[in-house]
Every structure is written in C-alpha cells, then in structure tokens.
Design a protein around this motif. Structure first.
Motif, PDB file in Angstrom:
ATOM      1  N   THR A 176      49.411 -67.737  61.963  1.00 32.13           N
ATOM      2  CA  THR A 176      49.675 -66.555  62.776  1.00 32.13           C
ATOM      3  C   THR A 176      49.053 -65.342  62.094  1.00 32.13           C
ATOM      4  O   THR A 176      49.315 -65.092  60.916  1.00 32.13           O
ATOM      5  CB  THR A 176      51.181 -66.319  62.957  1.00 32.13           C
ATOM      6  OG1 THR A 176      51.786 -67.469  63.554  1.00 32.13           O
ATOM      7  CG2 THR A 176      51.443 -65.104  63.843  1.00 32.13           C
ATOM      8  N   VAL A 177      48.209 -64.619  62.820  1.00 33.87           N
ATOM      9  CA  VAL A 177      47.585 -63.400  62.309  1.00 33.87           C
ATOM     10  C   VAL A 177      47.889 -62.277  63.294  1.00 33.87           C
ATOM     11  O   VAL A 177      47.391 -62.276  64.422  1.00 33.87           O
ATOM     12  CB  VAL A 177      46.060 -63.560  62.143  1.00 33.87           C
ATOM     13  CG1 VAL A 177      45.456 -62.276  61.571  1.00 33.87           C
ATOM     14  CG2 VAL A 177      45.725 -64.744  61.251  1.00 33.87           C
ATOM     15  N   ASP A 178      48.734 -61.354  62.881  1.00 32.29           N
ATOM     16  CA  ASP A 178      49.131 -60.229  63.739  1.00 32.29           C
ATOM     17  C   ASP A 178      49.558 -60.711  65.126  1.00 32.29           C
ATOM     18  O   ASP A 178      49.038 -60.261  66.162  1.00 32.29           O
ATOM     19  CB  ASP A 178      47.996 -59.216  63.845  1.00 32.29           C
ATOM     20  CG  ASP A 178      47.761 -58.472  62.543  1.00 32.29           C
ATOM     21  OD1 ASP A 178      48.637 -58.536  61.661  1.00 32.29           O
ATOM     22  OD2 ASP A 178      46.699 -57.837  62.406  1.00 32.29           O
ATOM     23  N   GLN A 179      50.486 -61.675  65.152  1.00 32.85           N
ATOM     24  CA  GLN A 179      51.128 -62.214  66.356  1.00 32.85           C
ATOM     25  C   GLN A 179      50.223 -63.124  67.197  1.00 32.85           C
ATOM     26  O   GLN A 179      50.664 -63.648  68.224  1.00 32.85           O
ATOM     27  CB  GLN A 179      51.686 -61.087  67.230  1.00 32.85           C
ATOM     28  CG  GLN A 179      52.744 -60.251  66.505  1.00 32.85           C
ATOM     29  CD  GLN A 179      53.361 -59.183  67.378  1.00 32.85           C
ATOM     30  OE1 GLN A 179      52.758 -58.711  68.338  1.00 32.85           O
ATOM     31  NE2 GLN A 179      54.600 -58.792  67.052  1.00 32.85           N
ATOM     32  N   LYS A 180      48.972 -63.329  66.784  1.00 31.57           N
ATOM     33  CA  LYS A 180      48.115 -64.300  67.466  1.00 31.57           C
ATOM     34  C   LYS A 180      48.190 -65.627  66.714  1.00 31.57           C
ATOM     35  O   LYS A 180      48.062 -65.655  65.489  1.00 31.57           O
ATOM     36  CB  LYS A 180      46.674 -63.803  67.526  1.00 31.57           C
ATOM     37  CG  LYS A 180      46.483 -62.568  68.403  1.00 31.57           C
ATOM     38  CD  LYS A 180      45.016 -62.166  68.464  1.00 31.57           C
ATOM     39  CE  LYS A 180      44.833 -60.939  69.349  1.00 31.57           C
ATOM     40  NZ  LYS A 180      43.398 -60.510  69.418  1.00 31.57           N
TER      41      LYS A 180
END
Length: 305
Positions: free
Chosen positions: A193-197
């Motif tokens: 998960t990277v900034d909610q993606k």
C-alpha cells in the motif's frame, strides 16, 4: 560552541578506534572544544544520544563517528528532539548515509567539510522515516523486506564477515551468500500500500523503501530518491528469473536495474507491506524482525553538510 561526538570504536573491525585518535588530534590542533562518549555494545548509540539530548537544553551539534549502524542508533536516540543538529563522519564499512547527503566517504575529507560547515552553520533538512513492525523506530537510509534482508541476516551471522573485513575483502561474503541464497530463497506474494493505493505482487523477491539513492555500500537502489522531499521511493522486484536477478545486482550499482520490466517503482509518504509469509525486515541494514511493516514520513531533522 562545544561539539558532541558519539564514537563506535568497533566500527570497521575496530579500525574506527584509530580513526578517532586522528580526528581527536585534528580537533585539538584547531582548538575545538568537544565532548566524546564511546559505544560499547549494540544499542548504546541510541541511549547515549538520548542522554545527551535530555541533558543539553540549548541547541547543540551531535556528530556520529562510525558506520550506518551507528548513525541509525544515534538518530533513534534524538529523533524526538528539536534542538539537535546531526553530523556524521564515515568510519564504517558501507557509509551510505554519507553518500546520501553528498558527504565525502573518507573520514578525513568528511571531517574537514564538517568543520567548515560548523563555522559557517551550513545546515540542511533531512527526512527521517518511522517504521512499526515487531519493533518500531526511525530510519535514515532505507527499510527493506525480503531477499536483501535475508542476505543481510545471513552475512551478519557469519563468522567469515569479520575475517574477510580484516583482509579488506568484506564484500566477498555478501557475494558468497548472494550466489548461495538466490538458489534457495523462495519469493512470495506481497501486498503493498502506497498512500492508500494497493498493489499485489505474486512473486516478489524484495521491497525497499528508500530515503536516498544508496544502500548496501554504494548500490544505487533508488536513483531518483531525495532525502529532503518528505517522500520515500519504493522499489519492488517481482517475477524475475534467478539469472536475471544476478544481473540486477550488477546493474544496481549505477541504477540500471530500474529499466527492467520486473522492477516497479513508486513514491509516497505512507507505505504498508504485508505478505502471506513472515518476511525478514531490516532498517538501515539492522535486523528489525519479521512480518508486516508500516512506514511513514516522520519529520525532518537538521544535518551538517
């Protein structure tokens, strides 16, 4: 102004002890006032840095002398304090923090630049990140999980590391375990998960969250990472053949690996990594356990450059 030093005399197979004596002669020659404390065992850097910060109420400069592990410990001791400016004299094996702040990686040149920075109060902002897993703390260079953390664990436990370091052949032990373990290690499913993606990788070898380009003693794992932009660069190696993985560890020294289709890159402030297996983890090359991990942009600290 009084400079504070934390020295790890055991760094680089105790060569740092001799390096400090030369540094001390330079400080006395220039009539520089200083206090110095020495680490004796793992974790001392954190304790000593925190003690100095707690008992020094005015703004002060704290300089770590040792390797990346020493800097990792010192930062974990002073991360919560706002009145500290940090310096670094590279006297270890990897010295990636020095590369990350464009500091000379030889102690003498770094010391000379440091003294000029002190006189001119040349200070820059530097990102530090927070991690939370089975252990929690901060990091300055990178956090990794998977194959690279596995290799790091094997090397640190090897009796050959100290022997080869004394012969200036320390990197050969990394090559040995890299060649050996690449045929034994099993890649795994990783959810990132990277900034909610959210992203899923079905056959991931490693994930590195980088604050600047370098790790592993000069490997350019994240060529475009910047240490003062309050973001981290994330590099994932997925679904790669073992032969091509070997090629990756050659091209990584100049950043050529990011052109491979098996290498995926992201940027973000909040990163979460989990897997269907218990992955080994490291922060700045130090073992921090296994399992899932959460990483976030924590704050910025002042560093001498």
């Amino acid at each position: 102004m009084v400079l504070y030093f934390i020295v790890n005399p055991s760094a680089k197979n105790e060569k740092c002890k001799k390096t400090w004596k030369k540094i001390e002669r330079t400080l006395r020659h220039h009539h520089i006032r200083y206090h110095v404390v020495f680490t004796k065992e793992q974790g001392d850097g954190t304790k000593l840095a925190q003690q100095i910060a707690e008992h020094t109420h005015e703004p002060f400069i704290l300089i770590a002398v040792g390797g990346d592990g020493t800097m990792h410990e010192v930062m974990n001791g002073i991360a919560m304090y706002d009145h500290v400016t940090v310096g670094y004299i590279p006297a270890g094996t990897g010295n990636d923090f020095a590369r990350g702040i464009k500091l000379p990686i030889t102690w003498r040149k770094a010391l000379n630049q440091m003294l000029l920075s002190v006189e001119g109060i040349h200070v820059d902002s530097y990102d530090i990140g927070a991690f939370k897993s089975t252990k929690q703390g901060v990091f300055v260079n990178n956090v990794g999980c998977g194959f690279d953390a596995h290799i790091s664990r094997k090397v640190n436990a090897s009796k050959w590391k100290q022997i080869l370091n004394r012969l200036y052949l320390g990197k050969f032990v990394y090559v040995f375990y890299l060649l050996k373990e690449m045929f034994l290690y099993k890649p795994t499913v990783i959810q990132l998960t990277v900034d909610q993606k959210q992203y899923t990788f079905s056959n991931a070898w490693l994930v590195t969250v980088a604050n600047h380009p370098y790790y592993g003693g000069g490997m350019k794992i994240a060529p475009f990472a910047q240490s003062n932009d309050q973001h981290f660069d994330v590099v994932v190696v997925d679904n790669i053949s073992r032969l091509k993985l070997l090629a990756l560890f050659v091209t990584v020294f100049w950043g050529g690996h990011i052109k491979m289709k098996e290498v995926h890159t992201f940027r973000g402030k909040y990163i979460h990594i989990c897997s269907n297996t218990s992955l080994p983890l490291h922060a700045d090359g130090e073992q921090i356990g296994e399992g899932e991990i959460t990483i976030s942009a924590n704050k910025q600290i002042r560093v001498l450059k």
